[in-house]
Structure formats: C-alpha cells, structure tokens
Design an enzyme around this catalytic site. Structure first.
Site, PDB file in Angstrom:
ATOM      1  N   SER A  29       0.878  -0.927   0.062  1.00 52.00           N
ATOM      2  CA  SER A  29      -0.046   0.043  -0.056  1.00 52.00           C
ATOM      3  C   SER A  29       0.829   0.976   0.066  1.00 52.00           C
ATOM      4  CB  SER A  29      -0.832  -0.010   1.115  1.00 52.00           C
ATOM      5  OG  SER A  29      -1.963  -1.066   1.321  1.00 52.00           O
ATOM      6  N   GLU A  85      -9.812  -9.479   0.250  1.00 57.32           N
ATOM      7  CA  GLU A  85     -10.617  -9.184  -0.939  1.00 57.32           C
ATOM      8  C   GLU A  85     -11.470 -10.353  -1.203  1.00 57.32           C
ATOM      9  OE1 GLU A  85      -8.068  -6.636  -4.123  1.00 57.32           O
ATOM     10  OE2 GLU A  85      -6.690  -7.892  -2.530  1.00 57.32           O
ATOM     11  N   SER A 211      -1.038  -8.705   5.142  1.00 58.82           N
ATOM     12  CA  SER A 211      -0.438  -9.341   3.767  1.00 58.82           C
ATOM     13  C   SER A 211       0.721 -10.058   3.997  1.00 58.82           C
ATOM     14  CB  SER A 211      -0.253  -8.036   2.720  1.00 58.82           C
ATOM     15  OG  SER A 211       0.797  -7.498   3.302  1.00 58.82           O
ATOM     16  N   ASN A 234       1.747   3.713  11.413  1.00 65.46           N
ATOM     17  CA  ASN A 234       0.831   4.071  12.350  1.00 65.46           C
ATOM     18  C   ASN A 234       1.257   3.208  13.831  1.00 65.46           C
ATOM     19  OD1 ASN A 234      -0.984   2.171  10.580  1.00 65.46           O
ATOM     20  ND2 ASN A 234      -1.525   1.925  12.602  1.00 65.46           N
TER      21      ASN A 234
HETATM   22  N1  HPA Z   1      -3.032  -2.873  11.359  1.00 67.29           N
HETATM   23  C1  HPA Z   1      -3.308  -3.892  10.421  1.00 67.29           C
HETATM   24  N2  HPA Z   1      -2.634  -3.563   9.153  1.00 67.29           N
HETATM   25  C2  HPA Z   1      -2.053  -2.114   8.990  1.00 67.29           C
HETATM   26  C3  HPA Z   1      -1.965  -1.428   9.882  1.00 67.29           C
HETATM   27  C4  HPA Z   1      -2.606  -1.729  11.057  1.00 67.29           C
HETATM   28  O1  HPA Z   1      -2.440  -0.907  12.326  1.00 67.29           O
HETATM   29  N3  HPA Z   1      -1.330  -0.077   9.177  1.00 67.29           N
HETATM   30  C5  HPA Z   1      -1.269  -0.470   8.207  1.00 67.29           C
HETATM   31  N4  HPA Z   1      -1.545  -1.650   7.782  1.00 67.29           N
END
Ligand code: HPA
Length: 271
Positions: A29, A85, A211, A234
C-alpha cells in the site's frame, strides 16, 4: 488438471518476450512508486493474463512492471492480492509458483504495517526478520505439486538471513535508520482492537499487517529467497490517540517510500 500457475507463467513468458526476470518485487500500500526507478518498463495489467486475480484496493494499481533496476532484471507487482478481498490463500501461492516457473530466484516483499513496539515509530522502515501467521489461512493447504516444492516446507530461514545481512549493510552505508522485527499477519479488513494489539505484542510481534505472509510461505515452499520490509504507518490501536484509517496508511507509506526506494535500489544492485 494442472494448477493455474502453469498457464499464468506461459502467458507471462509470451508477454515478456526475451525478458526473463531474476528478481520479483511485491509493492505494498502506497509503495507502488518504487517501480518508477525501473528503466524501459514493460507494463502488463493483471487483466491481460487470463484467470489472473485482480487487485481491488485503492493504492494498488493491479499491474506488473518489468524492466531493469541497477542492471538486474526485475518483475514488480504494483498492487498485491489480499485475503480480505475474498481471494483464497491458494491463489496467492499460484502467483509465487508462477514466479518460480519464470526462473525468479529472489522475492522482495514490502508492506504497510502498524507498530506494536513503542521503539518503532510511524515513518520507520522495519526489516522483517520473521513472521507469525495469525491469518488463520495457509496458502499450501490442498494437493501438493511435488515438482514445485515439498509437502512440509521448512521455515527456519523464512526471511533469508544473508539477505537480511545485506539489507543492514546497505542501510548503514546510506546512514538510514533500519528497524527490525517480527511481522504478524491478520486477515483484516478491520484494524485490530486494542486488546488484540496488546496480545500480539505479548506473542512477540513488532508490527501487524494484512498481507505478505502467504507470499513468504509460498516462496519458501518453492525455494525462492525472501527479503521483506514493512513501512510503519501508524502505532497499533490503543498505542496512538487517533483511530486507524487507510488514508493515513497511504499518506505515511508514500512519505517513507522514497527512503525505502533508495534502499531497495542499492540492495538489488548487490543481488
Ligand atoms: N493494522 C493492520 N494493518 C495495517 C495497519 C494496522 O495498524 N497499518 C497499516 N496496515
């Protein structure tokens, strides 16, 4: 009837002509731009390959980019296939088996992930040293094609140790801070609860995402070496004040992508 990978490989070989890739890259992503470093790219949409799964997530283009990167022949997946998906994990193993049939020796996987470790902050690049499969799915369930890999594959070197060493050395040369840790995969598509984030940290994971693990299991099955990186977008639920959003994932991944691109380009040169 033979598995779809044989047909995918045949179709891709025709589309690629005399080009035979040696390295595959799967871009996660917000990380698709890394493919822009490829010279004289040949673009192949997944829809050009009969029966090939389509990617439906924003931030995932759904195409192959083939060409040379630092003189190495690479095949990039700009957009991956996720379990959430509705794709079966076996479909993912068909893609990796296709790589094997094309002669690919090394797979580089990248993803966006949430941190479970207070020492690994958003914007960090994390070298994946190992994983925990918490997706409750396995891409190897079903009949085994012994021509491609063993029934019970070993996972003791799941993320090839020599490639990890190369990644550390390359990052140090660029003065690039490289974190490392264990990636835990959930199926998604919901982000985790705060209780799950706490539990996953206790289990020994440093990052969580949706993934990569089926791809890595499949690559180990067919004997393709693996190198993996997470971009930490994050802190896990409960470890940051704001709620998780896909928008945030894409924005932070895009910002960190330049550094990861630099690192990957130099690593590929050494492969
Ligand atoms: N959790 C799961 N998938 C993710 C996260 C998350 O906090 N951030 C980006 N992909």
């Amino acid at each position: 009837m033979s598995e779809p990978c044989y047909s995918f490989a045949e179709q891709l070989k025709k589309l690629l002509g005399s080009f035979s890739p040696e390295i595959a890259l799967i871009l996660g992503s917000g990380l698709g731009d890394i493919a822009s470093a490829i010279t004289s790219p040949l673009i192949i949409d997944y829809s050009q390959i009969k029966g090939f799964p389509q990617s439906s997530v924003s931030g995932h283009l759904g195409r192959f980019v083939a060409g040379t990167l630092q003189g190495k022949r690479v095949l990039c997946m700009q957009g991956r296939i996720h379990l959430y998906e509705g794709h079966s994990p076996q479909v993912i193993s068909q893609i990796i088996k296709t790589f094997k049939l094309l002669g690919i020796k090394t797979l580089i996987v990248t993803n966006a992930a949430g941190s479970l470790n207070p020492d690994i902050l958003p914007g960090s690049i994390m070298l994946i040293t190992d994983h925990i499969n918490f997706s409750f799915a396995n891409p190897l369930i079903g009949a085994n094609d012994d021509r491609l890999g063993p029934r019970f594959p070993d996972m003791s070197n799941a993320y090839t140790k020599d490639l990890q060493t190369l990644a550390r050395k390359t990052a140090a040369r660029h003065n690039l801070a490289l974190k490392e840790g264990v990636y835990l995969m959930v199926s998604g598509p919901n982000f985790e609860t705060a209780a799950e984030v706490k539990a996953f940290a206790i289990l020994g994971a440093d990052a969580v995402g949706m993934s990569t693990v089926p791809e890595v299991i499949s690559a180990n099955h067919v004997g393709i070496n693996v190198l993996g990186f997470s971009i930490i977008t994050n802190m896990g639920t409960g470890l940051q004040k704001s709620a998780q959003t896909h928008c945030e994932t894409l924005a932070v991944a895009n910002r960190a992508a330049a550094n990861l691109s630099l690192l990957l380009t130099d690593i590929v040169k050494e492969l």
